[in-house]
Design an enzyme around this catalytic site. Structure first.
Site: not given
Ligand code: GLC
Length: 679
Positions: A305, A375
């Site tokens: 993440d 991500e």
């Molecule tokens: C990522 C997740 C999101 C979350 C953020 C903080 O972008 O996809 O849902 O709020 O990280 O952890």
């Protein structure tokens, strides 16, 4: 004692079934002695009259060496022996050469994460097994047949760690525990075992950037307890004056004053999500241990993440404003600053590369490769995203998520679709594996942003492009955003236009209570979509032309058809309405042409594409059509229609249009042997 007595040079007396003591002695002789006797025997066997004598003796086991040598040198024994010897050598060499050729010519086998779509489960909303209105792990286990039905073998489950749920699990209180809302560790183990029994892979969400403020590390850090004191990023400040102008992704300052420590801590998301300090080697160690913990449990990979946020510049200088004339006191959103000091800082890729190495150590058994996807929203700085593929000397993620198709609805058209697909394909490092995302828990559902009528064409795009597609739960039935009655998402509470609840509503399984998601009579954590009685899994499974049936057909085809899994991708057409591309494989006559309409009803003329035969057969149309074949000069499609056409030809398109074609790993098909080879 057995013996063979050589009485004189003319007569040999052989005692039946016996061995000569002299020969037994020979065994113990020095090699010098025996070689001198061998010499005698050899010369002796080639001298005149003796030969006749010895040739009268029939060879049998236990005969003396001299006799044996005499016979063994005879052509009738020697020739077959030598023939056999050379045959064995030739066969061995041929076997080695064949093995080397096969290894050299075989294209690399694809790994499991390349052969299946990835399905994202948002656990709060997938299936509630205990009627509390919130989905859970047992619920997911109850629904494993859904993945089998869809022919999907990789399931990414958004976080289910122990959490105060300020960001619904992305604020982790304990990385080694399951939150009671989702079940127990035993439920997790059962889920993983059941998934593996069914050949399904489980990908976990891993959140390296931050923890919850309830995490014990933060509790100990804020009161200065060693060694946790520097586990987070602290800076001197006062309650009303942050250390600099940095802003959080969720808006406002990234700094929060802490009464206990009387300093500010950094949070790039909610203030309840303090950022970990990756300049502290102990933090890296702790977080690496957590990776080991779950890999040992047997998970098949991680979705990492928000990785670009992991490091920040230590000098804490202000970030430059996008609009230098803006009043600095009004700068409070992510897009008003250039994030030169808070995103993608030096050292980040080294940490990720090291984690990849840790994961590789668990990837050695066949079929047990541990997958890593990151991500990262680069907001049009695509080179930054591509860097997560690693370099030629250091492997990193298997792929960074490709979020570019999420921009398709911004200017929905065939040209835009072509532009976005080609952006990724042209920037992706050579030999890497593409991937495609059209939805997730952070972004509006494509059925809402593009329009319901385009969902099927989107799914066709996703499943016929080369690479790994990711499907967010509900996209297979065409779920859309829901205006929820009670806002739950903290991001949405702050600014409803940013709310992420609409795309997180419960899965629509059937037309029963709570759409079959939960038995809770008093409601579910988010409203059920009003369209659930007509848009649901059960109803659609009974209809061969439904969105889900088409999804399944495409997913099965993607797995079984080597043109889709290994072939070239080539652009053949794009205009304001249509995006058309073909998939082909050298050595195979069959090709596939995909025609997707992201605009209005139109007819496409591909007569200029000389490599295509005139007649194209319909393999699948997302809207019912009676025509079974089309001429390439007249391919009609309606708004939102996807058409998958099959054809047969000896001509390949890619050799004449290199700039329009891409392939990750070139392979050719050999029809005679029904195999693929490197070419
Ligand atoms: C990522 C997740 C999101 C979350 C953020 C903080 O972008 O996809 O849902 O709020 O990280 O952890």
């Amino acid at each position: 004692m057995s013996s063979i007595k050589i009485t004189n040079i003319d007569t040999v007396e052989l005692q039946e079934g016996a061995q000569n003591a002299a020969f037994q002695e020979d065994d113990d002789d020095t090699s010098e002695a025996s070689s001198s006797r061998e010499h005698q025997a050899t010369s002796f066997s080639f001298t005149g009259p003796e030969e006749t004598v010895y040739t009268q003796i029939k060879p049998y086991a236990g005969m003396p060496k001299e006799v044996l040598l005499l016979y063994s040198s005879k052509a009738c024994y020697r020739v077959p022996r030598e023939l056999l010897f050379w045959l064995v050598i030739a066969c061995t060499l041929a076997l080695i050469a064949t093995t080397i050729t096969i290894v050299a010519l075989s294209p690399r086998c694809m790994s499991w994460w390349q052969l299946t779509p990835v399905y994202q489960v948002y656990p709060r909303s997938f299936k509630d097994s205990n009627a509390d209105g919130v989905g859970d792990l047992k619920g997911i286990r109850e629904k494993l047949s859904h993945f089998e039905y869809l022919n999907i073998k990789a399931i990414w489950i958004s976080p289910f760690y122990k959490s105060p749920m300020r960001d619904f699990g992305y604020d982790v209180e304990d990385f080694r525990q399951v939150d009671p809302l989702f079940g127990t560790m035993e439920d997790f183990d059962d889920l993983l075992t059941s998934m593996h029994d069914k050949g399904l892979k489980l990908i976990m969400d891993y959140i390296p950037n931050h923890t919850s403020d309830k995490h014990i590390w933060f509790q100990l850090s804020r009161n200065g307890t060693e060694p946790y004191k520097d586990y987070y990023i602290w800076a001197n400040c006062t309650a009303d004056k942050p250390p600099n102008n940095w802003v959080s992704v969720f808006g406002n300052s990234t700094w929060e004053y802490d009464e206990i420590r009387q300093q500010c801590y950094l949070h790039q998301f909610l203030k309840e999500q303090p950022d970990l300090n990756y300049r502290n080697p102990r933090v890296i160690e702790e977080m690496t241990d957590i990776i080991h913990f779950w890999l040992k449990k047997g998970v098949d990979g991680f979705r990492m993440d928000a990785v670009k946020h992991m490091l920040e510049a230590t000098h804490l200088r202000n970030e430059p404003q996008v609009d230098p004339n803006q009043d600095p006191s009004t700068v409070d959103t992510e897009f008003e600053l250039y994030h030169d000091y808070t995103y993608t800082q030096q050292g980040l890729h080294e940490i990720l590369t090291d984690w990849r190495i840790e994961m590789d150590a668990y990837s050695r058994e066949p079929g047990r490769y541990r997958f890593m996807v990151v991500e990262c929203y680069d907001y049009e700085e695509i080179e930054k995203t591509m860097r997560y593929y690693g370099t030629s000397y250091a492997k990193e993620s298997d792929f960074p998520f490709n979020f570019y198709l999420l921009y398709l609805p911004d200017d929905l058209s065939g040209n835009q679709a072509k532009g976005l697909v080609n952006l990724w394909m042209s920037k992706m490092p050579k030999g890497k594996w593409p991937n495609w995302v059209v939805g997730n828990h952070d972004k509006p559902r494509i059925g809402s942003s593009a329009g319901k009528e385009y969902v099927r064409a989107m799914n066709m795009l996703l499943l016929t492009l080369p690479g790994t597609p990711t499907t967010y739960y509900g996209e297979e039935i065409g779920m859309v955003n829901v205006n929820v009655s009670v806002i739950q998402d903290p991001f949405g509470k702050d600014d409803p236009s940013n709310g992420r609840d609409p795309q997180r509503t419960p899965m629509q399984w059937n037309d029963q209570l709570n759409s079959g998601f939960s038995d809770n009579e008093t409601g579910t954590w988010l409203d059920i979509a009003p369209d659930y009685s007509t848009v649901n899994v059960e109803l659609q499974q009974a209809d061969p032309d439904s969105t889900i049936s088409q999804y399944r057909a495409l997913s099965l085809l993607k797995e079984s058809d080597i043109v889709l899994s290994r072939g070239w991708f080539c652009n053949v057409w794009s205009d304001v309405n249509v995006f058309a591309y073909l998939r082909e494989l050298d050595g195979l006559k069959k090709g596939l042409l995909v025609v997707l309409n992201f605009g209005m009803d139109t007819t496409t003329d591909l007569s200029s594409v000389s490599e295509l035969p005139d007649s194209l057969t319909v393999h699948l149309s997302t809207v019912p059509i009676s025509q079974k074949t089309f001429s390439k000069s007249r391919i009609p499609t309606s708004r939102g229609q996807g058409l998958l056409l099959e054809y047969s030809t000896n001509q390949r398109f890619h050799p004449n249009h290199a700039s329009e074609c891409y392939v990750s790993e070139k392979a050719c098909y050999l029809p005679a042997l029904d195999i693929l080879y490197k070419c």
